[in-house]
Every structure is written in structure tokens, then in C-alpha cells.
Design an enzyme around this catalytic site. Structure first.
Site, PDB file in Angstrom:
ATOM      1  N   HIS A  25     -33.291  28.054   4.375  1.00 23.32           N
ATOM      2  CA  HIS A  25     -31.917  27.634   4.656  1.00 23.32           C
ATOM      3  C   HIS A  25     -31.754  26.150   4.334  1.00 23.32           C
ATOM      4  O   HIS A  25     -32.625  25.346   4.659  1.00 23.32           O
ATOM      5  CB  HIS A  25     -31.556  27.892   6.120  1.00 23.32           C
ATOM      6  CG  HIS A  25     -31.802  29.313   6.547  1.00 23.32           C
ATOM      7  ND1 HIS A  25     -30.985  30.360   6.154  1.00 23.32           N
ATOM      8  CD2 HIS A  25     -32.789  29.855   7.308  1.00 23.32           C
ATOM      9  CE1 HIS A  25     -31.455  31.485   6.675  1.00 23.32           C
ATOM     10  NE2 HIS A  25     -32.544  31.208   7.364  1.00 23.32           N
ATOM     11  N   HIS A  40     -25.936  17.542   3.656  1.00 22.76           N
ATOM     12  CA  HIS A  40     -24.896  16.741   4.294  1.00 22.76           C
ATOM     13  C   HIS A  40     -23.548  16.963   3.634  1.00 22.76           C
ATOM     14  O   HIS A  40     -23.406  16.854   2.410  1.00 22.76           O
ATOM     15  CB  HIS A  40     -25.288  15.262   4.210  1.00 22.76           C
ATOM     16  CG  HIS A  40     -24.172  14.319   4.521  1.00 22.76           C
ATOM     17  ND1 HIS A  40     -23.432  14.391   5.677  1.00 22.76           N
ATOM     18  CD2 HIS A  40     -23.659  13.276   3.816  1.00 22.76           C
ATOM     19  CE1 HIS A  40     -22.523  13.443   5.676  1.00 22.76           C
ATOM     20  NE2 HIS A  40     -22.633  12.743   4.558  1.00 22.76           N
ATOM     21  N   HIS A  70     -35.808   4.962   0.830  1.00 22.45           N
ATOM     22  CA  HIS A  70     -34.896   3.822   0.895  1.00 22.45           C
ATOM     23  C   HIS A  70     -35.005   3.042  -0.420  1.00 22.45           C
ATOM     24  O   HIS A  70     -36.069   2.523  -0.752  1.00 22.45           O
ATOM     25  CB  HIS A  70     -35.277   2.922   2.077  1.00 22.45           C
ATOM     26  CG  HIS A  70     -34.172   2.008   2.526  1.00 22.45           C
ATOM     27  ND1 HIS A  70     -33.454   1.222   1.653  1.00 22.45           N
ATOM     28  CD2 HIS A  70     -33.667   1.752   3.762  1.00 22.45           C
ATOM     29  CE1 HIS A  70     -32.556   0.531   2.331  1.00 22.45           C
ATOM     30  NE2 HIS A  70     -32.656   0.836   3.617  1.00 22.45           N
ATOM     31  N   HIS A  99     -15.217  22.186   4.946  1.00 22.26           N
ATOM     32  CA  HIS A  99     -13.866  22.746   5.022  1.00 22.26           C
ATOM     33  C   HIS A  99     -13.346  22.761   6.454  1.00 22.26           C
ATOM     34  O   HIS A  99     -12.198  22.396   6.709  1.00 22.26           O
ATOM     35  CB  HIS A  99     -13.866  24.167   4.454  1.00 22.26           C
ATOM     36  CG  HIS A  99     -12.508  24.803   4.407  1.00 22.26           C
ATOM     37  ND1 HIS A  99     -11.980  25.515   5.464  1.00 22.26           N
ATOM     38  CD2 HIS A  99     -11.556  24.812   3.419  1.00 22.26           C
ATOM     39  CE1 HIS A  99     -10.774  25.948   5.133  1.00 22.26           C
ATOM     40  NE2 HIS A  99     -10.492  25.538   3.904  1.00 22.26           N
ATOM     41  N   ASN A 106     -16.210  15.612   6.808  1.00 22.95           N
ATOM     42  CA  ASN A 106     -17.441  14.830   6.831  1.00 22.95           C
ATOM     43  C   ASN A 106     -17.544  14.160   8.201  1.00 22.95           C
ATOM     44  O   ASN A 106     -16.850  13.184   8.477  1.00 22.95           O
ATOM     45  CB  ASN A 106     -17.416  13.786   5.717  1.00 22.95           C
ATOM     46  CG  ASN A 106     -18.675  12.934   5.679  1.00 22.95           C
ATOM     47  OD1 ASN A 106     -19.527  13.015   6.557  1.00 22.95           O
ATOM     48  ND2 ASN A 106     -18.796  12.106   4.651  1.00 22.95           N
ATOM     49  N   CYS A 155     -24.598   7.830   6.881  1.00 24.68           N
ATOM     50  CA  CYS A 155     -24.570   9.255   7.225  1.00 24.68           C
ATOM     51  C   CYS A 155     -25.955   9.880   7.368  1.00 24.68           C
ATOM     52  O   CYS A 155     -26.079  10.990   7.885  1.00 24.68           O
ATOM     53  CB  CYS A 155     -23.777  10.013   6.162  1.00 24.68           C
ATOM     54  SG  CYS A 155     -22.054   9.471   6.024  1.00 24.68           S
TER      55      CYS A 155
END
Length: 487
Positions: free
Chosen positions: A382, A386, A298, A415, A419, A219
Site C-alpha cells: 500500500h 503525500h 535532505h 479530493h 492538502n 509537509c
């Protein structure tokens, strides 16, 4: 206490300005006391040191030229577009239950049926997931039984990618022949020819285009794609980079009984985004944002990190993505490392001093003292976290000391759209714009997690008061948000 801290931040932030005031006053008073004779003496010294002045001017010109030639090229985000699926692809919890029951009835093999206990588990997950009743799945999975062929998967991906690109091109009026770089990221679906080749063919992009296809990176791959585009735009002059972030559900819905693999079915939904970047100086005027930083972390060298999210076969030979119990601790550690790298790049000096003092005190005086958590709201306006799930959003809200309004874009995206993998951070940015909150000079932080295990961040600065693009995914539902969930 709050007022004292506010005064501290003000004094540190404006420390050098405050120090300059007495110096300016001193220089002004000295200058006012100079008479005509003093000015004539000053001019005389300048005339007799013309060689020194010429050398200084030449050095200054040379250094300035080197600086302007070697400094990183600015990367502008001209515009972006998020895919809005057609209404008939909406899926409700009731519809999910109906489809599961129909598939159970059609399944002739008793061993592959989903047992009642697993179905109850799925229902509990759906109820607590934070997803609403208007998320989307592809036609192939709405069908009973689901169609999980290569052709159906291609159809899904083409619908998402082409719709996002068509809308982006319509909004920017950019000629596709002017695009010099294309990057497509899709973690789970990577056919041959590649998805980037599919886009080249559809839009007849030029033969010299730099084409890249990123797969298997989870993702957080959307920010990896942006980071790659940034590096390429430092090399290739006066061009555009088209970045597409998406994921494919058709070939990756798990049809077995393993609970750790059923979680993905409950969270992932249809979506994608197309982003147009440029290093053309002339594009600054109409661009929405400039890229400030990308930070990639990573932790895959650690075995637990590497294996906590893994695609594999279950005991019945059904392929799915399993989540281990280590994922929470792995995610927390990886996020901490990413934030520790990003902090010095974006935090004001007042926060850096507080962090340093606390670190020294903990290291050499009292190791029981809690680590100082920097106030990122002093640097970031802001937050686009994710939309991987409620737990992820809750954790970052708590650890970063954010307010409900700070994570509102993430909760609303989860909502409304679920995802959508690497594209979720773009739905969140679009939400902030649609609410009219993005003002000139505001900074937006996109942060995403991915298998491997990775945590990646991108920080943008708004170049204007950003308005939502035409055909924003929030155009027809913004008035419903934010929603309050009693979970």
C-alpha cells in the site's frame, strides 16, 4: 515475457530453499542408513567431547544474550486518529469565489485588491487541483473579512489537536500519565508557549515528559516526528510516544496578488492527526502496525533546493509562501535519492540483482541504456503518497510504475480533505483501512515532501487484519470513493 519475469522472481526469491532440498534429501538418506553401532559410536564421541560442547553452548548463549540486549527495540503503532472538522467548515469553489468578491468589495485600498487576472488564475488552479467540494477551512477564514489574529489561530489549532487526541485516547484507553514522550509538528504556526506545552497543559501530562516541538519543516515533518519518536523509544523503556501532525491556516493565508504565493491558498486545507506509538512488548497484541524503516533525505545544501519553497514578503509587504520554477526538478531529484536509499532496505533480492545488472551495463557497456526502475509493488502493498497536489501524485504514479488503485488513497484524500500538510499521509492510511485492504503482513509506505528541500519515507507492517478505528474520517463518505475526475 511477463511469465518469464514471474518465474525469475520466484526462482531468486526461493533460491536458498530450492538449494536446501537436495541437501535435506542427502542427510535424510544418510540418517536412514545409520545402524545401531553407528549411533553408539556417535554417542561415544559426544560423551568424550563434553568440554567442547559446553564451551560452544556458553558462546552461543553469550552471543544470543548480546544480540537480544543490543537489538533495536520494536516500535509499535497502537492507533491513530485524524481530525474530522464539523460540517459548517466545508468550503466549495462557489463559496471561495463569493468570499473573495466580498473581501474585494470591503477592501478600501485599490492597490491591495486582487485583480481579475489573479482571480481567474485562482479559479483555474482550483478546477485543476483535484480538490472536491467538501474540503474544510477554519471559521476564521470563513469569516468576511478573514480573522487572522493570534487568538483565532490558537482556536483553530486547539480544535484540530484536541479533537484528534480526544478520539485517540477514547479508542486506546491509555492513561495520559503513562505517556512519556510528546512531539508536535506544525511548520508555520509556533506560538509561545509551544504547541507541545499546550497539549501538556490540556491533558495534565507528567512533569518528566520529554516534550518536543518541530517547526518550519514543511509537509514531510510528520515522518520526521515519527523518526524522532523512534529514536527516543530506543532510549526510554516501556513508554508511549504521542505524535501530533498539523498545520495552521488562519495566520498563513496569503492576501496578496503574487501568483506563486496564491497556489498555497488553493491547495491547503484544515486537518491534523494524533498518533500513539509504544515500545512496550505487551502492546504488540493490540497494535495496528510495527515500524520497519524511516528514511530521511535532505538536499538543502543545494541553493535551488533550499530556496524553491520559501516564506517571504511580496512587493506589497504581504507574507506568503512562494514556489519557484525549480520545484519540479528539485522534487524529482530529492525523491530519487530517497528511493535509492529506501530500495535496498525493502526490495527483494531479485529486484536488487536486476538493478545492479542494469547499472553495470549502463556504466561500462552502453550509457544510453535506461536506468532500471525497481518494482516496489513486490515489496510494498500500500502506498500513501503525500496529497500535495495532482502533479506530485501523477509523477510518482508514473515513475514508480503504479496502478490507479495504488494511488487511490492519495487521490481520494486530496479530493475529500485537500492538502492537510504533514497529516495527509494518515488520512490516506485511514482510507486504506476503511476500504478493508490492510491485511496482516501487508506493508505500507508513507512518503512526503517538504520545504528545505526534503523527502522522507516511513514503512510499516500490519500486525493484523487492520480495521478502521472508531470515528474514522472516512466513516460517512467512503461509498463516494474513488471518484473519477475529468481534468
Amino acid at each position: 515475457m511477463a511469465n518469464v519475469k514471474l518465474l525469475y522472481h520466484y526462482l531468486i526469491t526461493h533460491f536458498f530453499k530450492l538449494c536446501l532440498l537436495p541437501l535435506i534429501a542427502l542427510v535424510a538418506s544418510k540418517a536412514s542408513s545409520l545402524d545401531q553401532e553407528d549411533l553408539q559410536n556417535l554417542w561415544f564421541h559426544l560423551q568424550h567431547n563434553i568440554l567442547t560442547l559446553t564451551i560452544l553452548f556458553a558462546v552461543l548463549t553469550f552471543v544470543s544474550a548480546i544480540y537480544f540486549l543490543t537489538r533495536p527495540r520494536p516500535v509499535y503503532l497502537v492507533d491513530y486518529s485524524c481530525h474530522l472538522p464539523p460540517p459548517h467548515q466545508k468550503i466549495t469553489v462557489k463559496k471561495i469565489v463569493e468570499n473573495v468578491n466580498k473581501n474585494r468589495e470591503l477592501d478600501a485600498s485599490h492597490n491591495s485588491k486582487i485583480p481579475e487576472s489573479s482571480l481567474d488564475f485562482v479559479l483555474r488552479l482550483l478546477e485543476r487541483s483535484g480538490l472536491g467540494e467538501e474540503t474544510y477551512i477554519p471559521d476564521s477564514l470563513l469569516n468576511v473579512p478573514p480573522i487572522q489574529t493570534m487568538a483565532a489561530a490558537r482556536e483553530e489549532t486547539e480544535q484540530v489537536i484536541f479533537n484528534a487526541i480526544d478520539n485517540l485516547l477514547a479508542n486506546t484507553k491509555v492513561n495520559t500519565r503513562d505517556i512519556g514522550i510528546i512531539i508536535v509538528n506544525s511548520s508555520m504556526f509556533n506560538p509561545t508557549p509551544s504547541l507541545s506545552a499546550m497539549v501538556v497543559n490540556k491533558y495534565k501530562l507528567r512533569s518528566t515528559i520529554k516534550s518536543f516541538n518541530i517547526g518550519g519543516m514543511g509537509c514531510s515533518a510528520g515522518i520526521i516526528a515519527i523518526d524522532l519518536a523512534k529514536d527516543l523509544l530506543q532510549v526510554h523503556k516501556n513508554t508511549y510516544a504521542l505524535v501530533i501532525s498539523t498545520e495552521n491556516l488562519t495566520r498563513n493565508m496569503y492576501v496578496g496578488n503574487n501568483r506563486s504565493m496564491l497556489v498555497a491558498n488553493c491547495l491547503f486545507r484544515l486537518g491534523g492527526a494524533a498518533i500513539l506509538l509504544s515500545n512496550k512488548s505487551g502492546e504488540r497484541r493490540r497494535s495496528k502496525y510495527k515500524l520497519l524503516h524511516t528514511v530521511r533525505t535532505h538536499t538543502g545544501a543545494d541553493d535551488k533546493s533550499f530556496r524553491c519553497v520559501q516564506q517571504e514578503d511580496d512587493d506589497m509587504g504581504k507574507t506568503g509562501v512562494s514556489l519557484t520554477k525549480d520545484i519540479t526538478s528539485v522534487a524529482s531529484r530529492t525523491i530519487t535519492k530517497n528511493i535509492a536509499t529506501l530500495g535496498p532496505l525493502v526490495l527483494p533480492i531479485s529486484e536488487k540483482i536486476l538493478f545492479f545488472i542494469t547499472y553495470i551495463h549502463k556504466k561500462f557497456v552502453n550509457d544510453k541504456v535506461k536506468h532500471y526502475i525497481p518494482d516496489f509493488k513486490r515489496a510494498i502493498d500500500h502506498f500513501c503518497i503525500h496529497a500535495g497536489g495532482r502533479a506530485l501524485i501523477d509523477e510518482l504514479e508514473k515513475n514508480l510504475g503504479l496502478l490507479p488503485i495504488d494511488v487511490e488513497p492519495s487521490r481520494s484524500t486530496l479530493h475529500r480533505f485537500g492538502n492537510t500538510s504533514s497529516s495527509s499521509i494518515w488520512y490516506e492510511l485511514a482510507y486504506t483501512e476503511a476500504k478493508g485492504r490492510m491485511k496482516k503482513g501487508n506493508k505500507a509506505w508513507q512518503i512526503a515532501l517538504g520545504s528545505g528541500f526534503k523527502c522522507n519515507s516511513a514503512v510499516w507492517v500490519a500486525l493484523c487484519d487492520v480495521k478502521p478505528s472508531v470515528n474514522s474520517p472516512w466513516e460517512h463518505c467512503l461509498d463516494k470513493y474513488p471518484v473519477k475526475l475529468d481534468l
